[in-house]
Each structure stands twice: as C-alpha cells, then as structure tokens.
Design a protein around this motif. Structure first.
Motif, short mmCIF file in Angstrom:
data_model
loop_
_atom_site.label_atom_id
_atom_site.label_comp_id
_atom_site.label_asym_id
_atom_site.label_seq_id
_atom_site.Cartn_x
_atom_site.Cartn_y
_atom_site.Cartn_z
N GLU A 17 0.84 -1.20 0.00
CA GLU A 17 0.00 0.00 0.00
C GLU A 17 0.88 1.26 0.00
N GLU A 50 -3.94 5.67 -0.42
CA GLU A 50 -3.15 4.45 -0.20
C GLU A 50 -2.52 4.45 1.19
N HIS A 53 -5.06 3.21 3.47
CA HIS A 53 -5.15 1.75 3.38
C HIS A 53 -4.05 1.09 4.21
N ILE A 97 -3.21 -5.19 -7.11
CA ILE A 97 -3.53 -5.04 -5.68
C ILE A 97 -4.76 -5.89 -5.33
N GLN A 127 -11.55 -2.10 -3.66
CA GLN A 127 -10.87 -2.40 -4.93
C GLN A 127 -11.81 -2.31 -6.12
N GLU A 130 -11.73 1.31 -6.80
CA GLU A 130 -10.41 1.74 -7.32
C GLU A 130 -10.27 1.37 -8.80
MG MG Z 1 -4.85 0.48 -1.79
#
Ligand code: MG
Length: 164
Positions: A17, A50, A53, A97, A127, A130
C-alpha cells in the motif's frame, strides 16, 4: 493472537500500500512537470488514500495483538509516457492489488481466521471502486487520443473531482 502467516502477509501488504502511494505520488509529480494540474491532483488524492489503506492494515494488526514490521519500499519509476499509458498502468496496478487482497483472503480462509476475512471485506469493496475510477479515466483518455484540447478538458474535470 493472529496466525504468523497472516501476520506476514499483512505486513507485506502494508508495504504494498505504501508502494502504491509512492507510485501515484511519482505519477502526480510527472503530471505537475507537464503542467496538467488536474491529473496531478487526482493522483495525489489516490496517493493519500493508499496511506489510509496502509494504516488500516497497520491498526488491524496491532488490534489483533500482532507485530507490525515495516519492509523497505522500492523506488517507483519517474517517467510514464503518455497520459493514456500512465493511467493504463494505474489500472493494471490496481488489478494487481486486488489479486494481492484476494490472496490474503484465501490465506485467511485456509487458517479459518474469521476476523481477518471480515476486515478484508472493506478492501474487496474498495478495490471495486479503485478499478472502476481508474477505468473511467482510461476510457476518457482513449476517446481523447492526441487531441490536446480534449486532454485539457479531462484535466480540468479531474481537478474538480473529490477524492473517493
Ligand atoms: Mg490500496
């Protein structure tokens, strides 16, 4: 006490991350250098996310009585080609990821670690978002092609976009 293998996987994911944050920050700097502040701002917001995260994994591991061990972060690239190539790289990176999160999920399943599975649900949903937001920009850039006016319109639109 958390399983040692799950702990190792989460420690590695904290690093991943942070690397994502570093990669997007480097992309943001690249956009700044090319005078596209909207792309730069979008990527900087992604970079900040990030870090959130990483800290979610950090706090989770601590809450479970685990031990956070920080790993070294690789140097990201500094050149990214066209904006389309760069955002295709963002999308590809997010897909990687997603694969990593899924692997931790599989590991936690094999260890019957219910608490980790519940924690990972947030990341699985995240995700989806994202990948969707990166894909949207890729599709817009494909339409724009080499048209400078179209690129400037996309840049302006991204400048006004709130972080998700
Ligand atoms: Mg992330």
């Amino acid at each position: 006490m958390i399983d040692a293998d799950v702990q190792d996987a989460i420690n590695t994911q904290i690093r991943n991350e942070y690397y994502s944050s570093y990669l997007y920050l480097s992309m943001s700097a690249y956009c700044e250098s090319r005078n596209f502040p909207g792309f730069a701002s979008w990527l900087r917001n992604q970079s900040d996310e990030e870090l959130v995260h990483a800290m979610k994994f950090f706090d989770y591991l601590t809450d479970r009585g685990g031990r956070v061990v920080l790993e070294s972060i690789e140097q990201p690239p500094s050149e990214f080609g066209t904006f389309l190539e760069m955002f295709e790289e963002v999308l590809e990176h997010e897909r990687e990821i997603t694969g990593m999160i899924n692997n931790i999920y599989d590991l936690a399943t094999s260890k019957n670690d219910q608490a980790t599975l519940v924690m990972l649900h947030w990341f699985i949903e995240e995700q989806v978002e994202e990948e969707k937001s990166a894909e949207e920009v890729v599709e817009q850039l494909k339409l724009a092609g080499d048209n400078a006016a179209a690129l400037l319109i996309i840049d302006r639109e991204l400048a006004s976009r709130e972080s998700e």
